[in-house]
Design a protein around this motif. Structure first.
Motif, PDB file in Angstrom:
ATOM      1  N   LEU A   1     -10.734  -2.460  24.505  1.00 38.59           N
ATOM      2  CA  LEU A   1      -9.238  -2.158  24.310  1.00 38.59           C
ATOM      3  C   LEU A   1      -8.779  -2.440  22.863  1.00 38.59           C
ATOM      4  CD1 LEU A   1      -7.729  -2.877  27.833  1.00 38.59           C
ATOM      5  CD2 LEU A   1      -7.786  -0.799  26.753  1.00 38.59           C
ATOM      6  N   GLN A   2      -9.299  -3.568  22.347  1.00 35.31           N
ATOM      7  CA  GLN A   2      -9.021  -3.713  20.951  1.00 35.31           C
ATOM      8  C   GLN A   2      -9.192  -2.618  20.342  1.00 35.31           C
ATOM      9  OE1 GLN A   2      -7.252  -6.504  20.964  1.00 35.31           O
ATOM     10  NE2 GLN A   2      -8.398  -6.665  23.161  1.00 35.31           N
ATOM     11  N   HIS A   3      -9.839  -1.717  20.576  1.00 37.84           N
ATOM     12  CA  HIS A   3     -10.140  -0.382  19.807  1.00 37.84           C
ATOM     13  C   HIS A   3      -9.306   0.768  20.151  1.00 37.84           C
ATOM     14  CE1 HIS A   3     -13.184  -2.809  17.606  1.00 37.84           C
ATOM     15  NE2 HIS A   3     -13.808  -3.007  18.777  1.00 37.84           N
ATOM     16  N   LYS A   4      -8.441   0.608  20.873  1.00 35.75           N
ATOM     17  CA  LYS A   4      -7.416   1.566  21.467  1.00 35.75           C
ATOM     18  C   LYS A   4      -6.690   2.082  20.143  1.00 35.75           C
ATOM     19  CE  LYS A   4      -3.894   2.939  24.823  1.00 35.75           C
ATOM     20  NZ  LYS A   4      -4.480   4.288  25.044  1.00 35.75           N
ATOM     21  N   PRO A   5      -6.858   3.584  19.976  1.00 35.78           N
ATOM     22  CA  PRO A   5      -6.183   3.786  18.674  1.00 35.78           C
ATOM     23  C   PRO A   5      -4.662   3.718  18.607  1.00 35.78           C
ATOM     24  CG  PRO A   5      -7.726   5.462  19.543  1.00 35.78           C
ATOM     25  CD  PRO A   5      -7.580   4.746  20.453  1.00 35.78           C
ATOM     26  N   LEU A   6      -3.988   3.911  17.666  1.00 38.42           N
ATOM     27  CA  LEU A   6      -2.741   3.936  17.643  1.00 38.42           C
ATOM     28  C   LEU A   6      -1.814   5.045  18.080  1.00 38.42           C
ATOM     29  CD1 LEU A   6       0.103   2.735  16.106  1.00 38.42           C
ATOM     30  CD2 LEU A   6      -0.546   3.735  14.282  1.00 38.42           C
ATOM     31  N   GLN A   7      -2.525   6.252  17.729  1.00 35.68           N
ATOM     32  CA  GLN A   7      -2.036   7.575  18.320  1.00 35.68           C
ATOM     33  C   GLN A   7      -2.816   8.705  18.298  1.00 35.68           C
ATOM     34  OE1 GLN A   7       1.342   7.734  15.845  1.00 35.68           O
ATOM     35  NE2 GLN A   7       0.320   9.592  14.769  1.00 35.68           N
ATOM     36  N   HIS A   8      -2.780   9.718  19.113  1.00 37.29           N
ATOM     37  CA  HIS A   8      -3.281  10.874  18.867  1.00 37.29           C
ATOM     38  C   HIS A   8      -3.021  11.902  17.549  1.00 37.29           C
ATOM     39  CE1 HIS A   8      -0.174  12.554  21.483  1.00 37.29           C
ATOM     40  NE2 HIS A   8      -0.305  13.395  20.414  1.00 37.29           N
ATOM     41  N   ASN A   9      -3.769  12.751  16.910  1.00 36.11           N
ATOM     42  CA  ASN A   9      -3.404  13.548  15.859  1.00 36.11           C
ATOM     43  C   ASN A   9      -3.747  14.787  16.190  1.00 36.11           C
ATOM     44  OD1 ASN A   9      -2.453  11.232  14.106  1.00 36.11           O
ATOM     45  ND2 ASN A   9      -4.739  10.668  14.129  1.00 36.11           N
ATOM     46  N   PHE A  10      -2.997  15.503  17.121  1.00 41.27           N
ATOM     47  CA  PHE A  10      -3.201  16.913  17.335  1.00 41.27           C
ATOM     48  C   PHE A  10      -2.732  17.712  16.161  1.00 41.27           C
ATOM     49  CE2 PHE A  10      -3.284  15.661  22.013  1.00 41.27           C
ATOM     50  CZ  PHE A  10      -4.667  15.445  22.223  1.00 41.27           C
ATOM     51  N   ASP A  11      -3.279  18.800  15.870  1.00 42.38           N
ATOM     52  CA  ASP A  11      -2.449  19.661  15.146  1.00 42.38           C
ATOM     53  C   ASP A  11      -3.102  21.195  15.553  1.00 42.38           C
ATOM     54  OD1 ASP A  11      -4.971  21.107  13.854  1.00 42.38           O
ATOM     55  OD2 ASP A  11      -4.706  19.589  12.166  1.00 42.38           O
ATOM     56  N   LEU A  12      -2.565  22.226  15.122  1.00 36.75           N
ATOM     57  CA  LEU A  12      -2.628  23.435  15.934  1.00 36.75           C
ATOM     58  C   LEU A  12      -3.750  24.263  15.159  1.00 36.75           C
ATOM     59  CD1 LEU A  12       1.240  24.436  16.356  1.00 36.75           C
ATOM     60  CD2 LEU A  12      -0.218  23.964  18.092  1.00 36.75           C
ATOM     61  N   ALA A  13      -4.380  23.685  14.398  1.00 34.68           N
ATOM     62  CA  ALA A  13      -5.526  24.524  13.808  1.00 34.68           C
ATOM     63  C   ALA A  13      -6.590  24.925  15.091  1.00 34.68           C
ATOM     64  CB  ALA A  13      -6.493  23.517  12.975  1.00 34.68           C
ATOM     65  N   ASP A  14      -7.333  26.224  15.011  1.00 33.20           N
ATOM     66  CA  ASP A  14      -7.840  26.626  15.925  1.00 33.20           C
ATOM     67  C   ASP A  14      -9.092  25.912  16.415  1.00 33.20           C
ATOM     68  OD1 ASP A  14      -6.658  30.140  15.709  1.00 33.20           O
ATOM     69  OD2 ASP A  14      -6.043  28.420  17.042  1.00 33.20           O
ATOM     70  N   GLU A  15      -9.736  25.447  15.332  1.00 35.68           N
ATOM     71  CA  GLU A  15     -10.948  24.744  15.451  1.00 35.68           C
ATOM     72  C   GLU A  15     -10.448  23.175  16.143  1.00 35.68           C
ATOM     73  OE1 GLU A  15     -14.249  25.145  15.017  1.00 35.68           O
ATOM     74  OE2 GLU A  15     -13.345  27.146  14.717  1.00 35.68           O
ATOM     75  N   PRO A  16     -10.969  23.028  17.327  1.00 31.73           N
ATOM     76  CA  PRO A  16     -10.476  21.595  17.870  1.00 31.73           C
ATOM     77  C   PRO A  16     -11.061  20.536  17.161  1.00 31.73           C
ATOM     78  CG  PRO A  16     -12.144  22.772  19.341  1.00 31.73           C
ATOM     79  CD  PRO A  16     -12.040  23.799  18.108  1.00 31.73           C
ATOM     80  N   GLN A  17      -9.917  19.493  17.071  1.00 30.01           N
ATOM     81  CA  GLN A  17     -10.841  18.190  16.612  1.00 30.01           C
ATOM     82  C   GLN A  17     -11.824  17.352  17.502  1.00 30.01           C
ATOM     83  OE1 GLN A  17      -7.158  19.138  16.742  1.00 30.01           O
ATOM     84  NE2 GLN A  17      -6.186  18.126  15.289  1.00 30.01           N
ATOM     85  N   ILE A  18     -11.197  17.802  18.845  1.00 29.41           N
ATOM     86  CA  ILE A  18     -11.831  16.990  20.051  1.00 29.41           C
ATOM     87  C   ILE A  18     -12.693  17.848  20.750  1.00 29.41           C
ATOM     88  CG2 ILE A  18     -11.541  15.614  22.131  1.00 29.41           C
ATOM     89  CD1 ILE A  18     -10.716  14.158  19.530  1.00 29.41           C
ATOM     90  N   LEU A  19     -14.079  17.717  20.699  1.00 29.80           N
ATOM     91  CA  LEU A  19     -14.879  19.058  21.219  1.00 29.80           C
ATOM     92  C   LEU A  19     -15.061  18.743  22.755  1.00 29.80           C
ATOM     93  CD1 LEU A  19     -17.412  19.045  18.417  1.00 29.80           C
ATOM     94  CD2 LEU A  19     -15.677  20.795  18.897  1.00 29.80           C
ATOM     95  N   ARG A  20     -14.788  17.832  23.194  1.00 29.07           N
ATOM     96  CA  ARG A  20     -14.785  17.746  24.665  1.00 29.07           C
ATOM     97  C   ARG A  20     -13.651  18.269  25.430  1.00 29.07           C
ATOM     98  NH1 ARG A  20     -11.176  13.633  24.971  1.00 29.07           N
ATOM     99  NH2 ARG A  20     -11.622  12.328  23.283  1.00 29.07           N
ATOM    100  N   PHE A  21     -14.039  19.190  26.355  1.00 31.12           N
ATOM    101  CA  PHE A  21     -13.074  19.804  27.509  1.00 31.12           C
ATOM    102  C   PHE A  21     -12.138  18.796  28.067  1.00 31.12           C
ATOM    103  CE2 PHE A  21     -16.122  23.013  26.345  1.00 31.12           C
ATOM    104  CZ  PHE A  21     -15.324  24.380  25.805  1.00 31.12           C
ATOM    105  N   MET A  22     -11.105  19.414  28.610  1.00 31.62           N
ATOM    106  CA  MET A  22     -10.288  18.635  29.538  1.00 31.62           C
ATOM    107  C   MET A  22     -10.901  18.180  30.791  1.00 31.62           C
ATOM    108  SD  MET A  22      -7.437  16.963  29.245  1.00 31.62           S
ATOM    109  CE  MET A  22      -5.547  17.312  29.635  1.00 31.62           C
ATOM    110  N   ASN A  23     -11.853  19.295  31.338  1.00 31.40           N
ATOM    111  CA  ASN A  23     -12.605  18.938  32.418  1.00 31.40           C
ATOM    112  C   ASN A  23     -13.510  17.850  32.190  1.00 31.40           C
ATOM    113  OD1 ASN A  23     -14.328  20.643  30.991  1.00 31.40           O
ATOM    114  ND2 ASN A  23     -15.738  20.616  33.080  1.00 31.40           N
ATOM    115  N   ALA A  24     -14.131  17.499  31.212  1.00 29.44           N
ATOM    116  CA  ALA A  24     -14.972  16.442  31.158  1.00 29.44           C
ATOM    117  C   ALA A  24     -14.208  15.123  30.751  1.00 29.44           C
ATOM    118  CB  ALA A  24     -15.760  16.688  30.002  1.00 29.44           C
ATOM    119  N   THR A  25     -12.915  15.425  30.279  1.00 31.25           N
ATOM    120  CA  THR A  25     -12.072  14.129  30.026  1.00 31.25           C
ATOM    121  C   THR A  25     -11.425  13.557  31.119  1.00 31.25           C
ATOM    122  OG1 THR A  25     -11.546  15.310  27.830  1.00 31.25           O
ATOM    123  CG2 THR A  25     -10.191  13.426  28.419  1.00 31.25           C
ATOM    124  N   GLY A  26     -11.229  14.278  32.119  1.00 27.97           N
ATOM    125  CA  GLY A  26     -10.359  13.711  33.103  1.00 27.97           C
ATOM    126  C   GLY A  26      -8.632  13.860  32.944  1.00 27.97           C
ATOM    127  N   GLY A  27      -8.163  14.903  32.913  1.00 30.33           N
ATOM    128  CA  GLY A  27      -6.778  15.320  32.616  1.00 30.33           C
ATOM    129  C   GLY A  27      -5.811  14.595  33.380  1.00 30.33           C
TER     130      GLY A  27
END
Ligand code: SAM
Length: 351
Positions: free
Chosen positions: A325-351
Motif C-alpha cells: 500500500l505504500q506504493h499506491k500511486p497518486l493517480q491514474h494518467n489516462f489519455d485518449l491515445a489509441d495505444e493503451p497505456q495499460i495492456l491488461r483488459f478490464m476482465n483481467a483487472t476486475g472492473g
C-alpha cells in the motif's frame, strides 16, 4: 457489521474492530474489489478483444483462497467488498463463496458486479447469502445494438435478470453504462427513463483505455460526462445530489444527480474529465491474486504465493499488503491515445 450474532462479535478482537488500513499518502483503504474469474460469457467491445485467451484454472485463486483473502482484508480494516470479474456468476462455486463472505463479521457491505445473464438462476441465492448491493452492466435497451456491443448478448436474458434482482430485494441495484459517442450515447435518456421507472440507480462511465481492443477507436468514441449531462438536461431536470450524511454512500468515483420525485441516483464516473483519485479508498485483486494498487497504473504485488505458501501465517500476508500500500500511486494518467497505456483488459483487472 453484517451480522449481529453475539457469538460472532465475541470472536472479533478489539484490534480487528478498530483496524485501519492506509496507503503511503494517508488515504484510508476500506474497499476491495476482487475478481474471481477472467472469463466472461459476453464479449463487450470496449472491454475485450474478439479473440481472447483465458487463464488456466491453476492460476486462479480457489474459492477457499478467495475467502481467506477476503477475511484477512476485513481484519485489516476493509469494510466493503465487491466481487467482480470477468463474469463472476459463471465461476463454479460462486454461491458458496458469497455465503462465506456474507458471514464475515467485520464487513459492512457485500456487493457484486454482473452482466445479469445468470441472475434468474442466482439472484435470490445471492441475496440470501448476504449480498447487499448489485451493479448490472447495461449499455443499450435495443436488442440489436445490445448484441452488437456485447458481440453475443441477448437483451431479454439480461432484462429477465434485472427483474429477478428486483424480486430478490437487494438494498440497491445500479445499472452501469459505458457511454460510447457513436454507439449508445444517443440512448442515454432512454436508459435514465428506464432506471427511473424501475427504481434503479444508473451510472454512466467514460471508457477507459485498458487493453488493446479491435472494435473501435477509443478516442473517437469519447464523450465526456459533462456532455452527457447536458444532453440529459434537455429531458430531465437534474439536481446535483447533496453529500449524504452517511459518507459510505458518497465514497467512490461516481458523482450523483437526481430527478425530482424519484429515488434513483444518476451517476457519472469520469476517469478522464473529473479526476477522483484524491479520495480513492479502493484496491483490486485480480483473479490470479495480484493486488492492483490502481486501475490505471501497473503497480501490483502477488498475493497468491503467500496465500498458498504461508496459509497458516496470516501475518505474513498482512505485512505484504501493508508494504504494498505504500506504493499506491497518486493517480491514474489516462489519455485518449489509441495505444493503451495499460495492456491488461478490464476482465483481467476486475472492473
Ligand atoms: N461481467 C461483469 C459486468 O459486466 O458487469 C463484471 C466485470 S465488468 C469488467 C465490470 C464493469 O467494467 C462493467 O460495468 C463494464 O461495463 C466496465 N468496463 C469494462 N471495460 C471498460 C472500459 N474499458 N472502460 C470503462 N468501463 C469498462
Amino acid at each position: 457489521m453484517k451480522t449481529d450474532s453475539v457469538n460472532n462479535i465475541n470472536h472479533i478482537s478489539a484490534a480487528q474492530q478498530s483496524a485501519h488500513l492506509a496507503d503511503g499518502l494517508g488515504r484510508a483503504i476500506t474497499y476491495v474489489r476482487m475478481s474471481i474469474t477472467d472469463r466472461c460469457d459476453l464479449r463487450c467491445t470496449y472491454c475485450m478483444a474478439e479473440e481472447m485467451t483465458f487463464l488456466p484454472r491453476s492460476e486462479i485463486l480457489s474459492i477457499e483462497e478467495l475467502s481467506r483473502l477476503a477475511k484477512t482484508f476485513t481484519e485489516m480494516g476493509v469494510r466493503k467488498l465487491r466481487i467482480t470479474g470477468g463474469e463472476p456468476l459463471i465461476r463454479k462455486g460462486v454461491l458458496t463463496l458469497m455465503e462465506q463472505l456474507g458471514q464475515l463479521p467485520l464487513l459492512d457491505e457485500l456487493c457484486l458486479t454482473t452482466n445479469a445473464t445468470h441472475l434468474v438462476q442466482y439472484a435470490q441465492g445471492l441475496r440470501d447469502a448476504g449480498v447487499d448491493r448489485i451493479n448490472i452492466s447495461l449499455d443499450s435497451l435495443r436488442p440489436e445494438r445490445f448484441r452488437q456491443l456485447t458481440r453475443v448478448g441477448d437483451l431479454q436474458q439480461v432484462l429477465a435478470g434485472i427483474r429477478a434482482a428486483q424480486t430478490a430485494g437487494f438494498k440497491r441495484i445500479k445499472l452501469n453504462c459505458v457511454a460510447l459517442k457513436n454507439f449508445n450515447a444517443d440512448e442515454a435518456s432512454d436508459l435514465v427513463r428506464f432506471a427511473l421507472d424501475e427504481g434503479l440507480d444508473i451510472s454512466f462511465i467514460e471508457e477507459m483505455p485498458l487493453g488493446k481492443i479491435n472494435g473501435h477507436a477509443r478516442a473517437a468514441e469519447f464523450i465526456s460526462s459533462e456532455d452527457l449531462r447536458v444532453q440529459l438536461q434537455s429531458h430531465f431536470l437534474l439536481q446535483a445530489e447533496e453529500p449524504r450524511a452517511n459518507a459510505k454512500n458518497n465514497a467512490g468515483p461516481a458523482r450523483y444527480w437526481q430527478v425530482s420525485g424519484y429515488d434513483s441516483r444518476i451517476g457519472f464516473i469520469s476517469p478522464h474529465s473529473e479526476n477522483f483519485c484524491s479520495s480513492c479508498n479502493r484496491i483490486r485483486v485480480t483473479a490470479t491474486g495480484r493486488l492492483l494498487l490502481c486501475l490505471g497504473q501497473e503497480n501490483s504485488v502477488d498475493l497468491r504465493a503467500p496465500l498458498r505458501e504461508f496459509s497458516a501465517d496470516p501475518a505474513h500476508l498482512q505485512n505484504i499488503i501493508i508494504n504494498a500500500l505504500q506504493h499506491k500511486p497518486l493517480q491514474h494518467n489516462f489519455d485518449l491515445a489509441d495505444e493503451p497505456q495499460i495492456l491488461r483488459f478490464m476482465n483481467a483487472t476486475g472492473g
